[in-house]
Design a protein around this motif. Structure first.
Motif, PDB file in Angstrom:
ATOM      1  N   LEU A 189       0.832  -1.210   0.000  1.00 44.27           N
ATOM      2  CA  LEU A 189       0.000   0.000   0.000  1.00 44.27           C
ATOM      3  C   LEU A 189       0.866   1.259   0.000  1.00 44.27           C
ATOM      4  N   LEU A 190       1.964   1.212   0.758  1.00 44.74           N
ATOM      5  CA  LEU A 190       2.851   2.363   0.773  1.00 44.74           C
ATOM      6  C   LEU A 190       3.470   2.608  -0.593  1.00 44.74           C
ATOM      7  N   SER A 191       3.808   1.512  -1.294  1.00 41.22           N
ATOM      8  CA  SER A 191       4.350   1.656  -2.650  1.00 41.22           C
ATOM      9  C   SER A 191       3.299   2.263  -3.575  1.00 41.22           C
ATOM     10  N   ARG A 192       2.078   1.746  -3.464  1.00 38.89           N
ATOM     11  CA  ARG A 192       1.014   2.306  -4.288  1.00 38.89           C
ATOM     12  C   ARG A 192       0.781   3.781  -3.921  1.00 38.89           C
ATOM     13  N   PHE A 193       0.859   4.084  -2.616  1.00 37.65           N
ATOM     14  CA  PHE A 193       0.680   5.471  -2.173  1.00 37.65           C
ATOM     15  C   PHE A 193       1.778   6.368  -2.753  1.00 37.65           C
ATOM     16  N   ASP A 194       3.016   5.875  -2.724  1.00 39.81           N
ATOM     17  CA  ASP A 194       4.119   6.669  -3.276  1.00 39.81           C
ATOM     18  C   ASP A 194       3.931   6.903  -4.770  1.00 39.81           C
ATOM     19  N   ALA A 195       3.522   5.855  -5.471  1.00 37.49           N
ATOM     20  CA  ALA A 195       3.322   6.002  -6.916  1.00 37.49           C
ATOM     21  C   ALA A 195       2.217   7.021  -7.201  1.00 37.49           C
ATOM     22  N   ALA A 196       1.139   6.942  -6.443  1.00 37.27           N
ATOM     23  CA  ALA A 196       0.055   7.900  -6.637  1.00 37.27           C
ATOM     24  C   ALA A 196       0.508   9.313  -6.256  1.00 37.27           C
ATOM     25  N   SER A 197       1.371   9.403  -5.246  1.00 38.77           N
ATOM     26  CA  SER A 197       1.875  10.713  -4.838  1.00 38.77           C
ATOM     27  C   SER A 197       2.731  11.329  -5.935  1.00 38.77           C
TER      28      SER A 197
ATOM     29  N   ARG B 279       2.321  10.890  -9.049  1.00 39.40           N
ATOM     30  CA  ARG B 279       1.416  11.292 -10.145  1.00 39.40           C
ATOM     31  C   ARG B 279       0.374  12.306  -9.672  1.00 39.40           C
ATOM     32  N   ARG B 280       0.395  12.649  -8.361  1.00 45.07           N
ATOM     33  CA  ARG B 280      -0.564  13.598  -7.793  1.00 45.07           C
ATOM     34  C   ARG B 280      -1.992  13.111  -7.938  1.00 45.07           C
ATOM     35  N   GLU B 281      -2.181  11.760  -7.796  1.00 47.47           N
ATOM     36  CA  GLU B 281      -3.529  11.189  -7.846  1.00 47.47           C
ATOM     37  C   GLU B 281      -4.084  11.169  -6.430  1.00 47.47           C
ATOM     38  N   LEU B 282      -4.770  12.222  -6.082  1.00 51.55           N
ATOM     39  CA  LEU B 282      -5.220  12.374  -4.704  1.00 51.55           C
ATOM     40  C   LEU B 282      -6.245  11.319  -4.310  1.00 51.55           C
ATOM     41  N   SER B 283      -7.090  10.902  -5.234  1.00 47.64           N
ATOM     42  CA  SER B 283      -8.097   9.903  -4.895  1.00 47.64           C
ATOM     43  C   SER B 283      -7.444   8.577  -4.514  1.00 47.64           C
ATOM     44  N   THR B 284      -6.444   8.161  -5.296  1.00 47.31           N
ATOM     45  CA  THR B 284      -5.735   6.916  -4.972  1.00 47.31           C
ATOM     46  C   THR B 284      -4.980   7.067  -3.659  1.00 47.31           C
ATOM     47  N   MET B 285      -4.345   8.205  -3.457  1.00 45.81           N
ATOM     48  CA  MET B 285      -3.638   8.447  -2.203  1.00 45.81           C
ATOM     49  C   MET B 285      -4.603   8.393  -1.026  1.00 45.81           C
ATOM     50  N   SER B 286      -5.784   8.983  -1.201  1.00 43.97           N
ATOM     51  CA  SER B 286      -6.766   8.975  -0.127  1.00 43.97           C
ATOM     52  C   SER B 286      -7.233   7.555   0.173  1.00 43.97           C
ATOM     53  N   GLU B 287      -7.443   6.770  -0.874  1.00 48.67           N
ATOM     54  CA  GLU B 287      -7.874   5.384  -0.674  1.00 48.67           C
ATOM     55  C   GLU B 287      -6.810   4.584   0.077  1.00 48.67           C
ATOM     56  N   CYS B 288      -5.568   4.740  -0.338  1.00 51.01           N
ATOM     57  CA  CYS B 288      -4.483   4.025   0.339  1.00 51.01           C
ATOM     58  C   CYS B 288      -4.326   4.493   1.786  1.00 51.01           C
ATOM     59  N   ALA B 289      -4.452   5.791   2.003  1.00 55.73           N
ATOM     60  CA  ALA B 289      -4.312   6.322   3.359  1.00 55.73           C
ATOM     61  C   ALA B 289      -5.434   5.814   4.253  1.00 55.73           C
ATOM     62  N   LYS B 290      -6.634   5.690   3.693  1.00 60.55           N
ATOM     63  CA  LYS B 290      -7.753   5.193   4.485  1.00 60.55           C
ATOM     64  C   LYS B 290      -7.527   3.745   4.894  1.00 60.55           C
ATOM     65  N   ILE B 291      -6.982   2.941   3.947  1.00 56.13           N
ATOM     66  CA  ILE B 291      -6.700   1.530   4.276  1.00 56.13           C
ATOM     67  C   ILE B 291      -5.545   1.439   5.258  1.00 56.13           C
ATOM     68  N   LEU B 292      -4.534   2.214   5.040  1.00 58.64           N
ATOM     69  CA  LEU B 292      -3.361   2.185   5.922  1.00 58.64           C
ATOM     70  C   LEU B 292      -3.696   2.669   7.328  1.00 58.64           C
ATOM     71  N   SER B 293      -4.794   3.410   7.467  1.00 60.84           N
ATOM     72  CA  SER B 293      -5.168   3.887   8.803  1.00 60.84           C
ATOM     73  C   SER B 293      -5.536   2.736   9.726  1.00 60.84           C
ATOM     74  N   GLN B 294      -5.785   1.531   9.139  1.00 56.93           N
ATOM     75  CA  GLN B 294      -6.081   0.360   9.947  1.00 56.93           C
ATOM     76  C   GLN B 294      -4.823  -0.251  10.557  1.00 56.93           C
ATOM     77  N   PHE B 295      -3.662   0.115  10.064  1.00 52.04           N
ATOM     78  CA  PHE B 295      -2.401  -0.393  10.579  1.00 52.04           C
ATOM     79  C   PHE B 295      -1.806   0.656  11.524  1.00 52.04           C
ATOM     80  N   ASN B 296      -1.865   0.369  12.825  1.00 51.98           N
ATOM     81  CA  ASN B 296      -1.303   1.278  13.833  1.00 51.98           C
ATOM     82  C   ASN B 296      -1.869   2.695  13.691  1.00 51.98           C
ATOM     83  N   ARG B 297      -3.172   2.745  13.384  1.00 51.28           N
ATOM     84  CA  ARG B 297      -3.870   4.030  13.227  1.00 51.28           C
ATOM     85  C   ARG B 297      -3.271   4.877  12.109  1.00 51.28           C
ATOM     86  N   GLY B 298      -2.610   4.245  11.201  1.00 50.26           N
ATOM     87  CA  GLY B 298      -2.064   4.960  10.057  1.00 50.26           C
ATOM     88  C   GLY B 298      -0.783   5.713  10.351  1.00 50.26           C
ATOM     89  N   THR B 299      -0.149   5.408  11.503  1.00 52.46           N
ATOM     90  CA  THR B 299       1.060   6.140  11.873  1.00 52.46           C
ATOM     91  C   THR B 299       2.157   5.974  10.846  1.00 52.46           C
TER      92      THR B 299
END
Length: 836
Positions: free
Chosen positions: A272-280, A282-302
């Motif tokens: 997910l972090l790799s996908r987040f970096d790739a979206a970052s 490309r400035r794809e905010l929707s993909t970044m938001s989706e990844c961040a929302k999923i990652l928030s389940q891991f240690n509250r997204g820290t």
């Protein structure tokens, strides 16, 4: 009334009065509605009144035609004979018919009243019966309504009971559905848990859910649930999670599932972090938001938050750090200044604020908890970017080996510290306005300067001492250079010039105060608590007191040294009487030079005293305007500082007092020199040649008064108040004593006594400018004592009858009379004043 009855009544009215026996019919309907008695009465009599009305009209017309001839002289009317005749007949011929009509009407009205009363009685009776029936009906209705209410209450209770039962059934159904759903999910989770518990490190046989990129969110949620369940179960059983090596030989328990789940979560999180970096990228905010929302389940997204912040260019680009340093400190090797650093920090911090503001817009659009991300971002900015710059900008100097003044000294460090602290505080406020979550940005900013603020008071005091030492060295170097350049004009003249250059300067004291003001402003900046501020301000102000006290005391002592040097010169050229004329002339010339040096030193010391007083006034005004209010939070600090100020100035007062005493000695030495050089024995023993006596003061007196007038101008200008009065009183007393001792060397005849009295008058007029009453009194008594040289011997006994206090001095004066021995005044005085 009805028309038929109206017609009948009209016929009756038209007949004679005998027809009054016919019945008059009235109807009850006449009294219904809007009843009017006038209308009723009009209907009764209108048929009978028209003829009477016509007659009345005719008679009124006749009366109206009465002419002026019919009026008698007495104002009465003349009544014609016809009128008198007609007046004897009846005026209302229809009265009988009307009377009959009214009687019939009354009878009919009585009948109608009886009919109405009968009807009313029947109606009341009927109403009473109906009311009884109505009350009975109401009572029956009330009983029915009460029963109906009871039925409604029972129905409501039943409905409520049924509703509660339905709600319980619904709750049970919902609970059952939830349990069914939970059981279904549990079965599903157990199935997934069994997959993860198959073998250590084996993630290949998992369900498609855990490898489907389109269901990553669901897979992450399930993996976290399985992991929590497995770890909780292991915790309950007290089984520690074995390592990977132990897993190879471990039994097929949940510890294998925990290890596999941990590996899967790590792999999923990295994916997910790799996908987040790739979206970052490309400035794809929707993909970044989706990844961040999923990652928030891991240690509250820290991890996602920290990863995002850590990958910002401002933290990983070395060139950014180098650019910050160049912007603030300039090129390597260049001389930095606080003003340039202030401009550089303002530009850099504005750039940082703009960058954080741009990042805030992205963070708000991407992360489900933007405040937490902003807190991490701002903290990283302060702890990494700002701290790295401050470490290069602020190098805390040692208090043992201070930086040299050529490199700015401690003052440069303190100014840099103040600029950096103030600008960084502004940055903290700007970042707080942009947003930094729950981060205590002000407290974090304070922590960046703790190492510098801990020893700040010591550095401030050391800086003030360093500035003072540098200033004194600078002034000594200038004085030495001036002294060396003036070596060709003679040693004494050069020393005088150097001493003049080292005079107390109010400008220098003002510079001390300016240093202190700057230090106090830094104290105010760095001290957040009023008590801490008061303590630091008191310490800094004490430095100023020490500096001013030392500076003006040394200045007064230098000025006093000049007086001492002049005194040495005077003593060096004091010669006896048995010398040659050439030696005496040379000595006199040298004495003149020594006198000039003494007068110059006197003026210099008075200037020093005046500047000393001005300097003390500047310090006192500075304390009152800027320091005193800052000391109030600490009990006793204000009084302690006032005491320290008085103590610090006491050394200067002592030096000033000693110098003023030396000034008096210098003045009196010159007065004695002038008297010795200018006063001739013949001034007070004028020959009795018949020539009119000279009423002018002696040349010695004129020279002394001229000298005193010239030299004391500096004292009148420099001294004020009680200091001036005390100095002039002391000088006046010394002058009085010196003149007495001087006149003891001469013999006086009466003409000389007059000349002496003229000198005393001149001296007395001069000392009156001292405004010293005791001195004025002494010179007045001198004028009285001068009379002993003027009066005849036999008048001496009565001369001092009013002033017996001066008899002792008067006796000494009497001994200076030219005829003291010839007139045998000694024996005469002993007989006149035996007690003396």
């Amino acid at each position: 009334m009805k028309g038929s009855r109206d017609g009948t009544r009209k016929d009756q009215v038209s007949k004679s009065s005998s027809v009054s026996s016919l019945p008059l019919i009235l109807d009850i309907e006449d009294f219904k509605g809007d009843f009017s008695f006038d209308a009723l009465f009009g209907n009764l009599v209108n048929e009978l009144l028209p003829s009477f009305q016509e007659e009345e009209a005719d008679s009124s017309e006749g009366h109206g035609n009465i002419g002026m001839n019919d009026v008698l002289p007495n104002g009465n009317l003349r009544i014609p004979s016809d009128a008198s005749k007609s007046a004897q007949g009846p005026l209302f011929p229809e009265v009988d018919a009307l009377l009959s009509l009214f009687k019939d009407s009354c009878r009919e009205l009585v009948d109608l009243q009886q009919q109405i009363n009968g009807r009313l009685y029947n109606l009341k009776k009927e109403v009473s019966v109906q009311d009884s029936k109505h009350r009975k009906t109401l009572a029956e209705l009330e009983k029915g309504v009460d029963g109906l209410f009871d039925s409604f209450a029972r129905l409501d209770s039943r409905i409520s009971s049924v509703g509660q039962t339905a709600a319980k059934i619904g709750d049970h159904l919902q609970s059952a559905d939830a349990q069914r759903e939970t059981a279904s999910q549990t079965i599903e989770l157990i199935k997934y848990l069994m997959e993860f518990n198959s073998s250590p490190g084996d993630l290949m046989e998992l369900s498609p859910l855990f490898s489907d990129d389109s269901r990553v969110a669901e897979a992450a949620s399930i993996a976290q649930k399985l992991r929590s369940f497995a770890e909780e179960d292991i915790g309950r059983q007290g089984i520690a999670v074995p390592s990977v090596v132990e897993n190879a030989t471990a039994s097929r328990g949940l510890e294998v599932a925990v290890a596999n789940l941990q590996d899967y979560c790590n792999e999923l999180e990295n994916r997910l972090l790799s996908r987040f970096d790739a979206a970052s990228q490309r400035r794809e905010l929707s993909t970044m938001s989706e990844c961040a929302k999923i990652l928030s389940q891991f240690n509250r997204g820290t991890s996602a938050m920290q990863h995002y912040v850590a990958t910002r260019p401002m933290f990983i680009d070395v060139e950014v750090m180098n650019s910050d340093t160049r912007l603030v400190l300039g090129d390597q090797g260049s001389q930095i200044s606080p003003s340039n650093v202030a401009r550089g920090l303002s530009s850099l911090y504005k750039e940082i604020t703009d960058t954080v503001r741009k990042e805030a817009a992205t963070i708000m659009a991407v992360f489900p908890s933007p405040n937490d991300v902003m807190a991490i971002l701002v903290q990283r900015v302060l702890e990494q970017r700002v701290t790295a710059l401050l470490d290069k900008l602020l190098v805390k100097p040692s208090l043992v080996n201070l930086p040299p003044m050529e490199e700015g000294g401690l003052l440069l460090y303190l100014r840099m510290l103040a600029v950096a602290y103030e600008k960084t505080q502004e940055l903290a406020r700007d970042l707080r306005a942009v947003g930094c979550g729950d981060l205590d940005v002000e407290g974090l900013t304070e922590s960046l300067f703790l190492a510098h603020k801990d020893e700040y008071p010591e550095h401030e005091q050391a800086s003030l001492r360093q500035l003072y030492q540098a200033k004194m060295e600078e002034m000594r170097a200038e004085s030495q250079q001036l002294s060396e350049s003036s070596g060709t004009i003679g040693r004494s003249r050069g020393a005088s010039v150097a001493s003049s250059h080292q005079q107390i300067s109010v400008t220098v004291v003002t510079e001390f105060v300016r240093w202190n003001e700057e230090a106090i402003s830094r104290c105010t900046l760095f001290s957040s608590q009023p008590t801490t501020l008061a303590t630091n301000v008191k310490a800094v102000f004490t430095c100023l007191l020490d500096q001013v006290s030392q500076y003006i005391t040394e200045g007064l002592e230098r000025a006093r040294d000049s007086l001492n040097e002049a005194a040495v010169l005077r003593e060096r050229f004091m010669l006896g009487t048995s010398v040659s004329r050439r030696v005496a002339a040379a000595a006199a010339s040298a004495a003149e030079a020594a006198a000039a040096a003494g007068e110059s030193s006197f003026r210099s010391f008075m200037v020093a005293v005046q500047r000393c007083a001005s300097s003390v006034a500047i310090v006192q005004q500075y304390f009152a305007n800027s320091i005193s209010r800052l000391l109030l939070p600490v009990d006793g600090a204000h009084a302690s500082s006032c005491e320290e100020m008085a103590t610090a100035m006491s050394s200067a007062e002592t030096a000033a007092y000693k110098g003023l005493q030396k000034c008096i000695e210098t003045v009196m030495a010159e007065v004695e020199r002038l008297l010795s050089a200018e006063q001739k024995a013949t001034d007070y023993r004028l020959p009795d040649d018949g020539i009119a006596p000279d009423h002018r003061p002696t040349n010695a007196c004129t020279r002394v008064v001229a000298y005193l007038s010239r030299v004391l101008e500096a004292a009148f200008t420099a001294l004020e108040g009680l200091n001036k009065q005390a100095f002039l009183t002391e000088l006046g007393n010394h002058l009085h004593k010196g003149l007495l001792n001087h006149w003891q060397k001469f013999t006086f005849n009466p003409s000389g006594g007059l000349r002496l009295k003229r000198d005393i008058t001149e001296y007395g007029e001069f000392v009156r400018s001292f405004n010293a009453p005791t001195v004025d009194e002494k010179f007045e008594l001198l004028g009285i004592m001068a009379n002993v040289f003027i009066v005849a011997p036999e008048s001496l006994s009565s001369l001092f009858e009013g002033t017996p206090s001066i008899r002792k001095d008067a006796q000494r004066f009497i001994q200076l009379r030219e005829d003291y021995k010839t007139a045998k005044l000694a024996s005469r005085l002993s007989s006149l004043w035996p007690s003396s």
